[in-house]
Design an enzyme around this catalytic site. Structure first.
Site, PDB file in Angstrom:
ATOM      1  CG  LEU A 112      -1.705   1.402   1.504  1.00  0.00           C
ATOM      2  CD1 LEU A 112      -2.568   1.402   0.606  1.00  0.00           C
ATOM      3  CD2 LEU A 112      -2.294   1.446   2.949  1.00  0.00           C
ATOM      4  CG  ASP A 113       2.928   4.687   2.511  1.00  0.00           C
ATOM      5  OD1 ASP A 113       3.974   4.693   2.003  1.00  0.00           O
ATOM      6  OD2 ASP A 113       2.257   5.627   3.510  1.00  0.00           O
ATOM      7  N   PRO A 114       4.674   1.574   1.202  1.00  0.00           N
ATOM      8  CG  PRO A 114       6.881   0.597   0.357  1.00  0.00           C
ATOM      9  CD  PRO A 114       5.881   1.123   1.652  1.00  0.00           C
ATOM     10  NE  ARG A 137       5.059   9.153   0.213  1.00  0.00           N
ATOM     11  CZ  ARG A 137       5.043   8.302   1.073  1.00  0.00           C
ATOM     12  NH1 ARG A 137       6.168   8.707   2.146  1.00  0.00           N
ATOM     13  NH2 ARG A 137       4.549   7.268   1.115  1.00  0.00           N
TER      14      ARG A 137
END
Length: 482
Positions: free
Chosen positions: A147-149, A268
């Site tokens: 997802l993140d990353p 971010r």
């Protein structure tokens, strides 16, 4: 006609089940029209993926895959090179969901046996150094496929690439992501819950950060991170009362996405419900996250949480052992220590909710106030029963078209909730990490990723089909331009 392939999934944690479920279902979905569209499969040919889930404990592997047909559960210790070679040799792709520190040993085995590798972890220096060896072996090591990353990269690259194709210049790129309780489960003063040990999340709130805002580089010291939080609303989801604080080094993403020289803003952020950061900042200033050995806890004498609370909040008081029984007393003491009335009231409510004023013994394993805080947070801020988590990822890209002097704002939003099927809870976080990783494995099985070496999902051959498959599989991305 059936094409047979094999995937070895290493690690049987929460993320494993949605990944195994997706890959095991390929034999069913490969006959569906969307699958044929993406993979150009012959109308008669089906893909059948044999999935092996390996864990240090066989019981964990079996429990994780219970109810998923034709998935094999095995015991495997990755430090046992003979066993690792045995199982990696049986498959086409390895999907490692192990801690990042284990990836290098797995990657070296994959290079030796010429097998592709997918992970959801950041590509670290040790993995990057394997690029040429992986290339020579003719394999792909695809990292950052979660997802993140992961999805964050893919959404960003699609938006940025679309802008560049239309001869636009990216002026601003902002990205916000948070793993949160669903609104119904955000039922505590912090409006937050942990699905794992809180220590990592608390430490993440003490990381320094830097980002670019209107051409200026902004540095945020780790101790000021929570204080830097700002109110935030997702335009198309106005009901969510959110805040965000900067997430580590945003400038690296300018380099990854090829916009470092054109974008004047690159940011971010981490999302939380509004009010979280103010409480966490106050708890931090009061000493609840102090990780040094605590004098009272280190004596070896049994001490209650209430006595420890008095020790934390009565540092400057005449009577150190003065008990702080209720919310009002705790709030008054916090005000005396220099905090505002509103801040003190919210912090006191949290302290009481966690049980810090209770006359029960602090476990002997707790050697610092940080340990004691983590112990209570893990106990009181855990998901219970049928409570669901939520993942929210939101990108905003401002694009300038120099010829027409027009500026467009493009947004992309992912909102996913955990679900319960047949009594099994699958968290939103597990879905949004496990399914992209499994899609990465599928793209390699179907030979859709041609690039060899160490790779992130920044290439169109990865992110375009991966985003399409995510949508087809039910993880919806809302896109808007204005």
């Amino acid at each position: 006609m059936t094409k047979k392939s094999g995937v070895l999934i290493l690690g049987a944690g929460r993320v494993c089940r949605p990944a195994a479920d997706f890959l095991a279902s390929v034999r069913t979905i490969s006959s569906q029209q969307w699958y044929k569209t993406y993979f150009g499969a012959d109308s008669e040919e089906k893909t059948d993926v044999h999935v092996i889930v390996a864990s240090l404990y066989l019981k964990d592997a079996k429990e994780t895959v219970e109810g998923i047909s034709d998935v094999e559960a095995v015991r495997l210790d990755v430090s046992d090179s003979e066993s690792l070679l045995k199982y990696v040799s049986q498959v086409d792709v390895v999907l490692s969901l192990l801690p990042a520190s284990c990836h290098a040993v797995v990657a070296k085995t994959c290079i030796e046996l010429k097998k592709h590798l997918v992970t959801a972890s950041y590509v670290d220096d040790e993995t990057s150094m394997l690029h040429e060896k992986a290339k020579s072996a003719g394999i792909t090591i695809l990292g950052e496929m979660g997802l993140d990353p992961g999805i964050d990269h893919m959404m960003a690259m699609k938006m940025i690439n679309d802008a560049h194709i239309k001869k636009g210049k990216v002026k601003s790129f902002t990205s916000y992501c948070g793993g949160l309780p669903s609104p119904a489960a955000a039922n505590n003063p912090l409006a937050y819950k942990f699905s794992w040990n809180p220590a990592g999340a608390i430490r993440a709130g003490q990381n320094p950060a830097k980002y670019k805002s209107n051409g200026d580089i902004i540095h945020v010291d780790g101790k000021n991170l929570y204080d830097s939080a700002a109110r935030f609303r997702v335009p198309n989801l106005p009901a969510f009362a959110l805040e965000c604080f900067p997430n580590r080094d945003s400038l690296v993403y300018g380099e990854h996405y090829g916009i470092e020289s054109e974008a004047t803003t690159i940011f971010r952020g981490t999302l939380r419900y509004e009010g979280f950061s103010m409480i966490m900042a106050t708890l931090s200033k009061l000493g609840f996250f102090d990780s040094e050995a605590n004098q009272v806890l280190s004596t070896g004498k049994r001490i209650t949480f209430g006595a420890l609370l008095s020790n934390i909040l009565n540092k400057d008081a005449d009577n150190e052992s003065e008990p702080l029984a209720g919310e009002e007393e705790i709030s008054k003491r916090i005000i005396k220590l220099g905090h505002s009335k509103e801040t003190a009231a919210k912090a006191a409510k949290t302290i009481v909710f966690l049980g810090f004023n209770e006359e029960r013994e602090v476990p002997s394993l707790c050697k610092s106030v940080f340990d004691a805080t983590c112990y209570l947070m893990e106990e009181k801020l855990a998901y219970s029963g049928n409570e669901q988590d939520m993942v929210l990822l939101h990108h905003e890209v401002e694009v300038e078209f120099l010829e027409s002097k027009r500026i467009e704002k493009h947004t992309a939003t992912l909102l996913e909730f955990g679900d319960i099927k047949n009594g099994q809870t699958t968290t939103a976080m597990a879905k949004t990490v496990g399914i992209p990783a499994a899609i990465g494995a599928l793209l390699l099985i179907e030979d859709k990723i041609k690039t060899r070496g160490v790779l992130r999902p920044l290439e169109a051959e990865v992110y375009l089909p991966a985003l399409d498959i995510l949508q087809a599989y039910g993880i919806k991305l809302m896109e808007k331009a204005e």
